[in-house]
Scaffold this motif. Sequence first.
Motif, PDB file in Angstrom:
ATOM      1  N   LEU A  79       0.827  -1.199   0.000  1.00  0.00           N
ATOM      2  CA  LEU A  79       0.000   0.000   0.000  1.00  0.00           C
ATOM      3  C   LEU A  79       0.868   1.258   0.000  1.00  0.00           C
ATOM      4  O   LEU A  79       0.632   2.182  -0.778  1.00  0.00           O
ATOM      5  N   GLU A  80       1.864   1.279   0.848  1.00  0.00           N
ATOM      6  CA  GLU A  80       2.740   2.456   0.923  1.00  0.00           C
ATOM      7  C   GLU A  80       3.446   2.691  -0.413  1.00  0.00           C
ATOM      8  O   GLU A  80       3.518   3.822  -0.893  1.00  0.00           O
ATOM      9  N   SER A  81       3.924   1.644  -1.014  1.00  0.00           N
ATOM     10  CA  SER A  81       4.586   1.767  -2.306  1.00  0.00           C
ATOM     11  C   SER A  81       3.630   2.344  -3.357  1.00  0.00           C
ATOM     12  O   SER A  81       4.004   3.242  -4.128  1.00  0.00           O
ATOM     13  N   ALA A  82       2.401   1.839  -3.384  1.00  0.00           N
ATOM     14  CA  ALA A  82       1.412   2.331  -4.355  1.00  0.00           C
ATOM     15  C   ALA A  82       1.088   3.798  -4.098  1.00  0.00           C
ATOM     16  O   ALA A  82       1.008   4.600  -5.040  1.00  0.00           O
ATOM     17  N   LEU A  91       1.672   7.047  -6.516  1.00  0.00           N
ATOM     18  CA  LEU A  91       0.569   7.944  -6.874  1.00  0.00           C
ATOM     19  C   LEU A  91       0.889   9.402  -6.591  1.00  0.00           C
ATOM     20  O   LEU A  91       0.312  10.290  -7.221  1.00  0.00           O
ATOM     21  N   GLU A  92       1.803   9.663  -5.667  1.00  0.00           N
ATOM     22  CA  GLU A  92       2.201  11.048  -5.394  1.00  0.00           C
ATOM     23  C   GLU A  92       2.716  11.740  -6.644  1.00  0.00           C
ATOM     24  O   GLU A  92       2.507  12.937  -6.822  1.00  0.00           O
ATOM     25  N   SER A  93       3.385  10.982  -7.508  1.00  0.00           N
ATOM     26  CA  SER A  93       3.943  11.581  -8.716  1.00  0.00           C
ATOM     27  C   SER A  93       3.057  11.393  -9.947  1.00  0.00           C
ATOM     28  O   SER A  93       3.317  11.984 -10.985  1.00  0.00           O
ATOM     29  N   ASP A  94       2.014  10.564  -9.831  1.00  0.00           N
ATOM     30  CA  ASP A  94       1.107  10.334 -10.967  1.00  0.00           C
ATOM     31  C   ASP A  94      -0.269   9.958 -10.450  1.00  0.00           C
ATOM     32  O   ASP A  94      -0.571   8.792 -10.256  1.00  0.00           O
ATOM     33  N   PHE A  95      -1.102  10.974 -10.215  1.00  0.00           N
ATOM     34  CA  PHE A  95      -2.442  10.749  -9.670  1.00  0.00           C
ATOM     35  C   PHE A  95      -3.305   9.871 -10.573  1.00  0.00           C
ATOM     36  O   PHE A  95      -4.294   9.316 -10.120  1.00  0.00           O
ATOM     37  N   GLY A  96      -2.948   9.758 -11.829  1.00  0.00           N
ATOM     38  CA  GLY A  96      -3.765   9.006 -12.777  1.00  0.00           C
ATOM     39  C   GLY A  96      -3.324   7.576 -13.008  1.00  0.00           C
ATOM     40  O   GLY A  96      -3.875   6.897 -13.883  1.00  0.00           O
ATOM     41  N   ILE A 155      -6.851  13.631  -0.736  1.00  0.00           N
ATOM     42  CA  ILE A 155      -7.182  12.211  -0.586  1.00  0.00           C
ATOM     43  C   ILE A 155      -5.905  11.407  -0.362  1.00  0.00           C
ATOM     44  O   ILE A 155      -5.864  10.520   0.496  1.00  0.00           O
ATOM     45  N   LEU A 156      -4.866  11.734  -1.095  1.00  0.00           N
ATOM     46  CA  LEU A 156      -3.601  11.013  -0.943  1.00  0.00           C
ATOM     47  C   LEU A 156      -2.999  11.261   0.441  1.00  0.00           C
ATOM     48  O   LEU A 156      -2.523  10.332   1.093  1.00  0.00           O
ATOM     49  N   THR A 157      -3.062  12.503   0.908  1.00  0.00           N
ATOM     50  CA  THR A 157      -2.555  12.828   2.242  1.00  0.00           C
ATOM     51  C   THR A 157      -3.337  12.071   3.314  1.00  0.00           C
ATOM     52  O   THR A 157      -2.750  11.504   4.249  1.00  0.00           O
ATOM     53  N   ALA A 158      -4.668  12.035   3.168  1.00  0.00           N
ATOM     54  CA  ALA A 158      -5.493  11.290   4.120  1.00  0.00           C
ATOM     55  C   ALA A 158      -5.179   9.797   4.066  1.00  0.00           C
ATOM     56  O   ALA A 158      -5.156   9.121   5.100  1.00  0.00           O
TER      57      ALA A 158
END
Length: 105
Positions: A19-22, A26-31, A83-86
């Motif tokens: 999960l952490e890796s994913a 996603l931090e660098s590519d939200f899509g 959402i990513l921060t949460a």
Amino acid sequence: MSQFQSGFVNEAKDLLESLESALLTLESDFGDQEMIAEVFRVMHSLKGTASMFGFNRVGQLTHDLETIYDLIRGGKLTLSESILTASLSALDLIHNLLDDSDLKN
């Protein structure tokens, strides 16, 4: 903590690494749909087993996150920085809940 609960905690920690890796990807590519699907998959797996072993708070939290990422997967919600921060905060909270058996319920 029972042997089965200990086994769940070990398996959950492996899932949390994924999960952490994913999330970091996603931090660098939200899509990145593959990573969004991975977050959903991990949340789904954790939700299903957490409640079964008495980790009800983990089960509820992962259920809520699973719902959010299902909406993102389906195009009904857009992944955002908030959402990513949460999600990253939830990751820390899940670790804490798994580490403190008094907090499991």
